[in-house]
Design a protein around this motif. Structure first.
Motif, PDB file in Angstrom:
ATOM      1  N   ALA A 257      49.044  39.357  42.116  1.00 22.82           N
ATOM      2  CA  ALA A 257      47.704  39.156  42.671  1.00 22.82           C
ATOM      3  C   ALA A 257      46.662  39.050  41.563  1.00 22.82           C
ATOM      4  O   ALA A 257      45.772  38.195  41.605  1.00 22.82           O
ATOM      5  CB  ALA A 257      47.362  40.305  43.612  1.00 22.82           C
ATOM      6  N   ASP A 258      46.783  39.909  40.546  1.00 25.73           N
ATOM      7  CA  ASP A 258      45.830  39.894  39.433  1.00 25.73           C
ATOM      8  C   ASP A 258      45.860  38.567  38.685  1.00 25.73           C
ATOM      9  O   ASP A 258      44.845  38.111  38.162  1.00 25.73           O
ATOM     10  CB  ASP A 258      46.138  41.032  38.460  1.00 25.73           C
ATOM     11  N   GLU A 259      47.051  37.949  38.631  1.00 24.52           N
ATOM     12  CA  GLU A 259      47.217  36.725  37.856  1.00 24.52           C
ATOM     13  C   GLU A 259      46.948  35.460  38.675  1.00 24.52           C
ATOM     14  O   GLU A 259      46.971  34.356  38.124  1.00 24.52           O
ATOM     15  CB  GLU A 259      48.637  36.669  37.279  1.00 24.52           C
ATOM     16  N   ALA A 260      46.676  35.626  39.972  1.00 24.82           N
ATOM     17  CA  ALA A 260      46.464  34.463  40.832  1.00 24.82           C
ATOM     18  C   ALA A 260      45.180  33.733  40.461  1.00 24.82           C
ATOM     19  O   ALA A 260      44.155  34.350  40.152  1.00 24.82           O
ATOM     20  CB  ALA A 260      46.410  34.903  42.293  1.00 24.82           C
ATOM     21  N   GLU A 261      45.219  32.404  40.526  1.00 22.73           N
ATOM     22  CA  GLU A 261      44.043  31.595  40.197  1.00 22.73           C
ATOM     23  C   GLU A 261      42.947  31.781  41.238  1.00 22.73           C
ATOM     24  O   GLU A 261      41.769  31.865  40.908  1.00 22.73           O
ATOM     25  CB  GLU A 261      44.440  30.122  40.105  1.00 22.73           C
ATOM     26  N   ARG A 262      43.349  31.846  42.521  1.00 25.89           N
ATOM     27  CA  ARG A 262      42.385  32.081  43.614  1.00 25.89           C
ATOM     28  C   ARG A 262      42.630  33.484  44.148  1.00 25.89           C
ATOM     29  O   ARG A 262      43.743  33.835  44.536  1.00 25.89           O
ATOM     30  CB  ARG A 262      42.582  31.053  44.727  1.00 25.89           C
ATOM     31  N   GLN A 263      41.585  34.279  44.156  1.00 26.85           N
ATOM     32  CA  GLN A 263      41.713  35.677  44.518  1.00 26.85           C
ATOM     33  C   GLN A 263      41.433  35.896  46.001  1.00 26.85           C
ATOM     34  O   GLN A 263      40.533  35.278  46.580  1.00 26.85           O
ATOM     35  CB  GLN A 263      40.739  36.517  43.695  1.00 26.85           C
ATOM     36  N   PRO A 264      42.200  36.790  46.648  1.00 26.45           N
ATOM     37  CA  PRO A 264      41.900  37.146  48.044  1.00 26.45           C
ATOM     38  C   PRO A 264      40.565  37.884  48.131  1.00 26.45           C
ATOM     39  O   PRO A 264      40.069  38.420  47.139  1.00 26.45           O
ATOM     40  CB  PRO A 264      43.053  38.067  48.452  1.00 26.45           C
ATOM     41  N   ASP A 265      40.011  37.929  49.336  1.00 27.24           N
ATOM     42  CA  ASP A 265      38.786  38.704  49.530  1.00 27.24           C
ATOM     43  C   ASP A 265      39.050  40.189  49.354  1.00 27.24           C
ATOM     44  O   ASP A 265      38.222  40.911  48.793  1.00 27.24           O
ATOM     45  CB  ASP A 265      38.218  38.441  50.931  1.00 27.24           C
ATOM     46  N   TYR A 266      40.205  40.647  49.840  1.00 25.32           N
ATOM     47  CA  TYR A 266      40.552  42.073  49.764  1.00 25.32           C
ATOM     48  C   TYR A 266      42.025  42.215  49.429  1.00 25.32           C
ATOM     49  O   TYR A 266      42.857  41.412  49.869  1.00 25.32           O
ATOM     50  CB  TYR A 266      40.279  42.781  51.098  1.00 25.32           C
ATOM     51  N   ILE A 267      42.348  43.258  48.672  1.00 18.93           N
ATOM     52  CA  ILE A 267      43.736  43.611  48.373  1.00 18.93           C
ATOM     53  C   ILE A 267      43.945  45.055  48.803  1.00 18.93           C
ATOM     54  O   ILE A 267      43.245  45.961  48.330  1.00 18.93           O
ATOM     55  CB  ILE A 267      44.065  43.474  46.878  1.00 18.93           C
ATOM     56  N   LEU A 268      44.901  45.279  49.683  1.00 14.09           N
ATOM     57  CA  LEU A 268      45.200  46.616  50.195  1.00 14.09           C
ATOM     58  C   LEU A 268      46.693  46.902  50.036  1.00 14.09           C
ATOM     59  O   LEU A 268      47.508  45.986  49.976  1.00 14.09           O
ATOM     60  CB  LEU A 268      44.817  46.724  51.675  1.00 14.09           C
ATOM     61  N   GLU A 269      47.028  48.179  49.994  1.00 26.10           N
ATOM     62  CA  GLU A 269      48.435  48.550  49.867  1.00 26.10           C
ATOM     63  C   GLU A 269      49.232  48.111  51.095  1.00 26.10           C
ATOM     64  O   GLU A 269      50.355  47.622  50.979  1.00 26.10           O
ATOM     65  CB  GLU A 269      48.575  50.070  49.670  1.00 26.10           C
ATOM     66  N   ASN A 270      48.636  48.317  52.284  1.00 30.00           N
ATOM     67  CA  ASN A 270      49.348  47.993  53.527  1.00 30.00           C
ATOM     68  C   ASN A 270      48.342  47.935  54.675  1.00 30.00           C
ATOM     69  O   ASN A 270      47.132  48.159  54.479  1.00 30.00           O
ATOM     70  CB  ASN A 270      50.448  49.028  53.815  1.00 30.00           C
ATOM     71  N   VAL A 271      48.836  47.639  55.880  1.00 29.84           N
ATOM     72  CA  VAL A 271      47.930  47.518  57.026  1.00 29.84           C
ATOM     73  C   VAL A 271      47.390  48.867  57.479  1.00 29.84           C
ATOM     74  O   VAL A 271      46.374  48.918  58.192  1.00 29.84           O
ATOM     75  CB  VAL A 271      48.613  46.793  58.202  1.00 29.84           C
ATOM     76  N   ALA A 272      48.035  49.956  57.080  1.00 27.94           N
ATOM     77  CA  ALA A 272      47.490  51.278  57.403  1.00 27.94           C
ATOM     78  C   ALA A 272      46.113  51.452  56.751  1.00 27.94           C
ATOM     79  O   ALA A 272      45.211  52.061  57.349  1.00 27.94           O
ATOM     80  CB  ALA A 272      48.449  52.373  56.930  1.00 27.94           C
ATOM     81  N   GLU A 273      45.915  50.909  55.559  1.00 33.14           N
ATOM     82  CA  GLU A 273      44.617  50.991  54.895  1.00 33.14           C
ATOM     83  C   GLU A 273      43.587  50.114  55.599  1.00 33.14           C
ATOM     84  O   GLU A 273      42.408  50.469  55.683  1.00 33.14           O
ATOM     85  CB  GLU A 273      44.752  50.600  53.428  1.00 33.14           C
ATOM     86  N   LEU A 274      44.025  48.986  56.128  1.00 36.79           N
ATOM     87  CA  LEU A 274      43.128  48.144  56.916  1.00 36.79           C
ATOM     88  C   LEU A 274      42.650  48.903  58.141  1.00 36.79           C
ATOM     89  O   LEU A 274      41.469  48.838  58.507  1.00 36.79           O
ATOM     90  CB  LEU A 274      43.859  46.863  57.333  1.00 36.79           C
ATOM     91  N   HIS A 275      43.530  49.646  58.779  1.00 39.68           N
ATOM     92  CA  HIS A 275      43.185  50.444  59.953  1.00 39.68           C
ATOM     93  C   HIS A 275      42.107  51.465  59.593  1.00 39.68           C
ATOM     94  O   HIS A 275      41.127  51.655  60.334  1.00 39.68           O
ATOM     95  CB  HIS A 275      44.435  51.148  60.489  1.00 39.68           C
ATOM     96  N   LYS A 276      42.240  52.123  58.456  1.00 41.88           N
ATOM     97  CA  LYS A 276      41.262  53.107  58.026  1.00 41.88           C
ATOM     98  C   LYS A 276      39.889  52.459  57.817  1.00 41.88           C
ATOM     99  O   LYS A 276      38.854  53.027  58.187  1.00 41.88           O
ATOM    100  CB  LYS A 276      41.714  53.783  56.742  1.00 41.88           C
TER     101      LYS A 276
END
Length: 281
Positions: A257-276
């Protein structure tokens, strides 16, 4: 919790999304192994005022198969909660090649999906056909692949058939760090054999999100795609100007992810963090 590389610790854009599109393999489960917090999130989304669709590039199953599978695994799912690359392929064929003769190199489930949309298939569900030429060859993630299907696909492509790739995934992630060759790998073989490049239907084609936006009336900017792959799940959101969440529970590592040319809006460990985040915890 990892910081999103575009939005950092600001989650306003994420929380403002009305519809969440969830990848399956590597995001909510691996094989039959449910990932942490996945069911709890899906069950809680209606309470949080969010709609959701399971958006999968897996063209080996029909939409109805996913309803059965997700319910069996414990996930809430109705017909309106599923949109697959096989469904998107059928819609594309009807819109761009109405009435065309089509050879499908795919599973029986994909075959039945196309039949339900009225696609003019020249082969039976096993790939057998007497046709010498066709208008279109469709290749799916074929876990029932035979050499006959590859031979027929090559034959038709070398005679001018349009080549359609239901999804571009190279591999399908499995438990214990295993993978299966996916549709993209099969299509690479066919391209190497024929010189014909495919038209890709599934993610990252923005059409997947555009169709859903039209069906739901929710603008792309209020739609969030959640997944584990930069080149499909994240790319489709970026191409459609939607919000993107990369989870590190599947194919993509933090380094990738760090090396990607286009970066995501958010990076999370898993969907449990999205829930939080959505729950303001």
């Amino acid at each position: 919790m990892l910081k999103g590389l575009t939005e950092m610790n600001e989650f306003d854009k994420l929380k403002s999304c009305e519809l969440f599109l969830f990848d399956l393999d590597g995001t909510l489960y691996l094989g039959d192994e449910i990932l942490p917090g996945a069911i709890e999130l899906m069950e809680d989304l209606p309470r949080l005022g969010k709609k959701y669709i399971y958006l999968t590039n897996n063209s080996s199953r029909a939409g109805s198969d996913y309803i059965t599978r997700l319910n069996r695994l414990g996930f809430p799912c109705e017909k309106e909660n599923v949109f697959t690359s096989s469904m998107a392929t059928a819609i594309y064929l009807n819109q761009n090649h109405p009435g065309a003769s089509v050879y499908l190199a795919g599973t029986k489930a994909f075959y039945n999906e196309l039949v339900s949309y009225g696609i003019n298939l020249v082969n039976d569900e096993y790939g057998h056909t007497e046709a010498d030429t066709v208008d279109v060859v469709v290749q799916g993630f074929d876990i029932e692949l035979t050499y006959e299907k590859l031979e027929r696909a090559c034959h038709f492509l070398r005679r001018g058939a349009v080549f359609i790739e239901a999804n571009p995934d190279w591999v399908c992630p499995m438990p214990n760090d295993e993978v299966l060759p996916d549709c993209g790998s099969i299509c690479a073989l066919l391209t190497a054999s024929t010189g014909v490049e495919p038209i890709t239907i599934g993610k990252p084609n923005r059409n997947m999100i555009d169709v859903i936006s039209k069906m739901t009336g929710i603008p792309n900017s209020r739609i969030c795609a959640v997944g584990d792959r930069l080149y499909t799940d994240i790319a489709v959101a970026q191409n459609a100007e939607a919000v993107s969440v990369l989870v590190l529970s599947g194919e993509t590592s933090k380094q990738m992810a760090d090396e990607a040319e286009r970066q995501p809006d958010y990076i999370l460990e898993n969907v449990a963090e999205l829930h939080k985040i959505l729950s303001n915890v």
